[in-house]
Design a protein around this motif. Structure first.
Motif, PDB file in Angstrom:
ATOM      1  N   GLN A 285       0.837  -1.213   0.000  1.00 55.18           N
ATOM      2  CA  GLN A 285       0.000   0.000   0.000  1.00 55.18           C
ATOM      3  C   GLN A 285       0.866   1.256   0.000  1.00 55.18           C
ATOM      4  OE1 GLN A 285      -2.711  -0.117   3.291  1.00 55.18           O
ATOM      5  NE2 GLN A 285      -3.822  -1.898   2.528  1.00 55.18           N
ATOM      6  N   LEU A 286       1.927   1.200   0.811  1.00 59.29           N
ATOM      7  CA  LEU A 286       2.817   2.364   0.881  1.00 59.29           C
ATOM      8  C   LEU A 286       3.476   2.619  -0.468  1.00 59.29           C
ATOM      9  CD1 LEU A 286       3.937   4.490   2.787  1.00 59.29           C
ATOM     10  CD2 LEU A 286       5.825   2.958   3.327  1.00 59.29           C
ATOM     11  N   LEU A 385       1.156  12.498  19.499  1.00 56.25           N
ATOM     12  CA  LEU A 385       0.303  12.717  18.330  1.00 56.25           C
ATOM     13  C   LEU A 385       1.075  13.218  17.106  1.00 56.25           C
ATOM     14  CD1 LEU A 385      -2.745  12.394  18.166  1.00 56.25           C
ATOM     15  CD2 LEU A 385      -2.981  14.855  18.483  1.00 56.25           C
ATOM     16  N   GLU A 386       2.003  14.148  17.344  1.00 59.92           N
ATOM     17  CA  GLU A 386       2.658  14.762  16.185  1.00 59.92           C
ATOM     18  C   GLU A 386       3.627  13.821  15.465  1.00 59.92           C
ATOM     19  OE1 GLU A 386       5.612  17.894  17.463  1.00 59.92           O
ATOM     20  OE2 GLU A 386       4.456  17.669  19.293  1.00 59.92           O
ATOM     21  N   HIS A 387       3.970  12.697  16.100  1.00 62.30           N
ATOM     22  CA  HIS A 387       4.901  11.775  15.435  1.00 62.30           C
ATOM     23  C   HIS A 387       4.219  10.544  14.855  1.00 62.30           C
ATOM     24  CE1 HIS A 387       8.352  14.057  16.592  1.00 62.30           C
ATOM     25  NE2 HIS A 387       7.940  14.077  17.850  1.00 62.30           N
ATOM     26  N   LEU A 388       2.909  10.405  15.096  1.00 56.48           N
ATOM     27  CA  LEU A 388       2.224   9.167  14.704  1.00 56.48           C
ATOM     28  C   LEU A 388       2.200   8.943  13.194  1.00 56.48           C
ATOM     29  CD1 LEU A 388      -0.786   8.934  17.179  1.00 56.48           C
ATOM     30  CD2 LEU A 388       1.380   7.717  17.230  1.00 56.48           C
ATOM     31  N   THR A 389       2.316  10.026  12.403  1.00 50.96           N
ATOM     32  CA  THR A 389       2.253   9.833  10.952  1.00 50.96           C
ATOM     33  C   THR A 389       3.613   9.447  10.366  1.00 50.96           C
ATOM     34  OG1 THR A 389       2.540  12.190  10.712  1.00 50.96           O
ATOM     35  CG2 THR A 389       0.295  11.376  10.548  1.00 50.96           C
ATOM     36  N   GLU A 390       4.638   9.371  11.213  1.00 48.74           N
ATOM     37  CA  GLU A 390       5.941   8.937  10.700  1.00 48.74           C
ATOM     38  C   GLU A 390       5.938   7.412  10.551  1.00 48.74           C
ATOM     39  OE1 GLU A 390       8.798  10.575  13.424  1.00 48.74           O
ATOM     40  OE2 GLU A 390       7.923  12.575  13.144  1.00 48.74           O
ATOM     41  N   ARG A 391       6.816   6.934   9.661  1.00 48.80           N
ATOM     42  CA  ARG A 391       6.839   5.487   9.406  1.00 48.80           C
ATOM     43  C   ARG A 391       7.347   4.713  10.611  1.00 48.80           C
ATOM     44  NH1 ARG A 391       9.248   5.453   3.317  1.00 48.80           N
ATOM     45  NH2 ARG A 391       7.647   6.846   2.531  1.00 48.80           N
ATOM     46  N   PHE A 392       6.731   3.600  10.848  1.00 43.11           N
ATOM     47  CA  PHE A 392       7.119   2.670  11.923  1.00 43.11           C
ATOM     48  C   PHE A 392       7.041   3.289  13.311  1.00 43.11           C
ATOM     49  CE2 PHE A 392       9.456   1.266   8.093  1.00 43.11           C
ATOM     50  CZ  PHE A 392       8.805   0.061   7.913  1.00 43.11           C
ATOM     51  N   LEU A 404       2.623   1.598  10.115  1.00 48.48           N
ATOM     52  CA  LEU A 404       2.646   2.178   8.758  1.00 48.48           C
ATOM     53  C   LEU A 404       1.299   2.784   8.347  1.00 48.48           C
ATOM     54  CD1 LEU A 404       4.713  -0.425   6.713  1.00 48.48           C
ATOM     55  CD2 LEU A 404       5.372   1.888   7.371  1.00 48.48           C
ATOM     56  N   GLY A 405       0.212   2.453   9.063  1.00 50.41           N
ATOM     57  CA  GLY A 405      -1.129   2.879   8.632  1.00 50.41           C
ATOM     58  C   GLY A 405      -1.251   4.380   8.429  1.00 50.41           C
ATOM     59  N   LEU A 406      -0.897   5.166   9.457  1.00 49.76           N
ATOM     60  CA  LEU A 406      -1.032   6.625   9.337  1.00 49.76           C
ATOM     61  C   LEU A 406      -0.009   7.206   8.358  1.00 49.76           C
ATOM     62  CD1 LEU A 406      -1.871   7.721  12.999  1.00 49.76           C
ATOM     63  CD2 LEU A 406      -3.386   7.558  11.033  1.00 49.76           C
ATOM     64  N   LYS A 410      -1.007   9.547   5.300  1.00 48.56           N
ATOM     65  CA  LYS A 410      -0.398  10.861   5.097  1.00 48.56           C
ATOM     66  C   LYS A 410       0.201  10.979   3.688  1.00 48.56           C
ATOM     67  CE  LYS A 410       3.120  13.905   6.876  1.00 48.56           C
ATOM     68  NZ  LYS A 410       4.367  13.924   7.630  1.00 48.56           N
ATOM     69  N   THR A 411       0.841   9.878   3.232  1.00 49.34           N
ATOM     70  CA  THR A 411       1.436   9.902   1.892  1.00 49.34           C
ATOM     71  C   THR A 411       0.363  10.118   0.827  1.00 49.34           C
ATOM     72  OG1 THR A 411       3.029   8.316   2.725  1.00 49.34           O
ATOM     73  CG2 THR A 411       3.027   8.690   0.367  1.00 49.34           C
TER      74      THR A 411
END
Ligand code: ADP
Ligand code: MG
Length: 444
Positions: A285-286, A385-392, A404-406, A410-411
């Motif tokens: 998906q990524l 919260l602010e780091h949740l969209t980073e990978r892993f 990886l979901g968020l 984000k991507t």
């Protein structure tokens, strides 16, 4: 970094300063020449006048009964004299003078030729074998005024030229640089994932190689990213079949194994394999989210896509999802339906996984294509919260997941030039988690 200075400003000031200096130099040169010529003309007039008056004076003095008597020349009309003169004999005795003449400005004894005192230019000539002298005086003020006026006339255009040059250079440079500005706008207007060559017509020869180098760089970057992406996608794809067949084998082993430690171990291996296949699914998906093509040519109605997606999840999750749709019949967006599906799947999966299990998950869409997914549960602190969209990056360690979901969500959001916001607590609540996505509306 040093702040860069504007080419327009630099050229405008430089050219104007240069022009002003050259003009001043030329003015000084011209003024010196004019002054010299003026002096020559004035001197020649002075000399001419003396030569004209002298024979008349000689004639008159020799006709007098008492020639040695001084005499003021009467005027026809009172006026201020510009040129004054004296007629004297060699000893300096005055024989005749113009009515305004002041003897103090002349030297004691008559001299011939030109001389200059502090305020006057003088010229003397003689007649009758140097027994009779005429001297003419002209105030220097007059010459100075003429020179001053000439200088002023030469300087006057400068006051007009300076602003005209500043404005002219500014406009001209702006006009010449318009393709560079267009180039800048073309770069600024690009989406995050757009690495296609930048095309701008007719850049100046100095900038053209830079634009070309940038395009080369973009191409290398695109190739590198493409290679990385296809490697991720291919490996995830290649893993699918062996993973599925190993999983089937383990399941059989699990069933066939007698009750006891072997069965427990088989169960553990099965769980680990499922985890692995979920990870490979996320990686695919990524890779798709990063691959571009997230916008569709024809606008998509989000309502049926959303309704269908939620319906599918509801069948598996025991109707935990409450869907709220706008009153409007359709909401058209430019997002690709597959990309929208992946985005929705990841957000709902998270909400079901991390939200309080006894509470519903709310999914809503507005007429402005704003998608919200809200679930209850403990508040997630801002720093997490602010780091949740980073990978892993993961928050909950007890519940298994890849982190990886968020990042995928984000991507996709960035790829369609949209915006996503995570909120905790959810809007208008004390607890819970909310994901808000502003999807791109299709132009109507
Ligand atoms: N709906 C949600 N409610 C609470 N926490 C969430 C929610 N969605 C995501 N999170 C937090 O964000 C982290 C990252 O999520 P994600 O990128 O989907 O990875 P994963 O779900 O594999 O852990 C999760 O581990 C979780 O802590
Ligand atoms: Mg997740």
């Amino acid at each position: 970094m040093k702040s860069s200075s504007s080419l327009q400003k630099r050229l405008g000031l430089g050219l104007t300063l240069g022009m002003t200096l050259l003009w001043l130099g030329a003015t000084v040169g011209a003024w010196l020449v004019v002054q010299h010529e003026l002096n020559e003309a004035f001197d020649s007039a002075l000399e001419e006048t003396a030569q004209r008056i002298l024979p008349l004076a000689v004639l008159e003095i020799s006709n007098r009964e008492e020639p040695r008597e001084a005499q003021h020349v009467a005027t026809l009309k009172m006026h201020n004299e510009y040129l004054t003169y004296l007629v004297r004999d060699a000893s300096g005795k005055i024989l005749m003078q113009s009515h305004d003449a002041n003897p103090k400005i002349f030297s004691k004894r008559p001299t011939e030729g030109f001389s200059t005192s502090q305020k006057y230019r003088l010229y003397g000539a003689s007649a009758l074998r140097q027994t009779l002298f005429i001297e003419i005086a002209e105030p220097l003020g007059h010459r100075r005024e003429a020179a001053r006026e000439a200088l002023f006339a030469l300087l006057l255009p400068l006051f007009l030229l300076i602003p005209v040059s500043l404005l002219g250079t500014w406009l001209f440079v702006r006009f010449s640089l318009r393709s560079v500005l267009a180039y800048r706008r073309a770069i600024e207007a690009r989406g995050v994932g757009d690495l296609s060559p930048i095309k701008v017509a007719r850049l100046p020869a100095e900038i053209d190689p830079v634009a070309e180098a940038v395009n080369h760089l973009l191409e290398r970057l695109r190739n590198a990213l493409e290679a990385e992406r296809s490697f991720t996608a291919n490996s995830a794809h290649e893993l699918r079949t062996p993973l599925a067949s190993t999983l089937a084998q383990i399941q059989r082993l699990h069933h066939e194994a007698p009750e006891g430690p072997l069965r427990v171990r088989a169960q553990k291996i099965e769980n680990a394999l499922r985890e692995l296949s979920r990870l490979s699914e996320k990686l695919m998906q990524l890779a798709k989210a990063e691959g571009g093509g997230l916008l569709s040519e024809t606008p998509q109605d989000l309502i049926p896509l959303l309704a269908h997606g939620v319906d599918e999840w509801n069948q598996h999750s025991g109707q935990r999802i409450v869907l709220q749709l706008p009153s409007q019949a359709s909401v058209y967006s430019t997002i690709d339906p597959d990309a929208f599906g992946i985005l929705l799947r990841n957000l709902i999966e998270n909400a079901l996984k991390y939200g309080a299990t006894d509470q519903p998950v709310q999914v809503s869409l507005t007429e402005q294509a704003q998608l919200r997914v809200v679930n209850s549960g403990p508040v997630v602190p801002e720093s997490v919260l602010e780091h949740l969209t980073e990978r892993f990056v993961r928050g909950h360690s007890e519940i298994s997941g890849s982190g990886l979901g968020l990042a995928i969500a984000k991507t996709i959001v960035q790829g369609v030039n949209a915006r996503m916001k995570l909120l905790s607590p959810a809007t208008g609540r004390q607890d819970g988690f909310e994901v808000c996505v502003w999807l791109p509306l299709a132009p109507s």
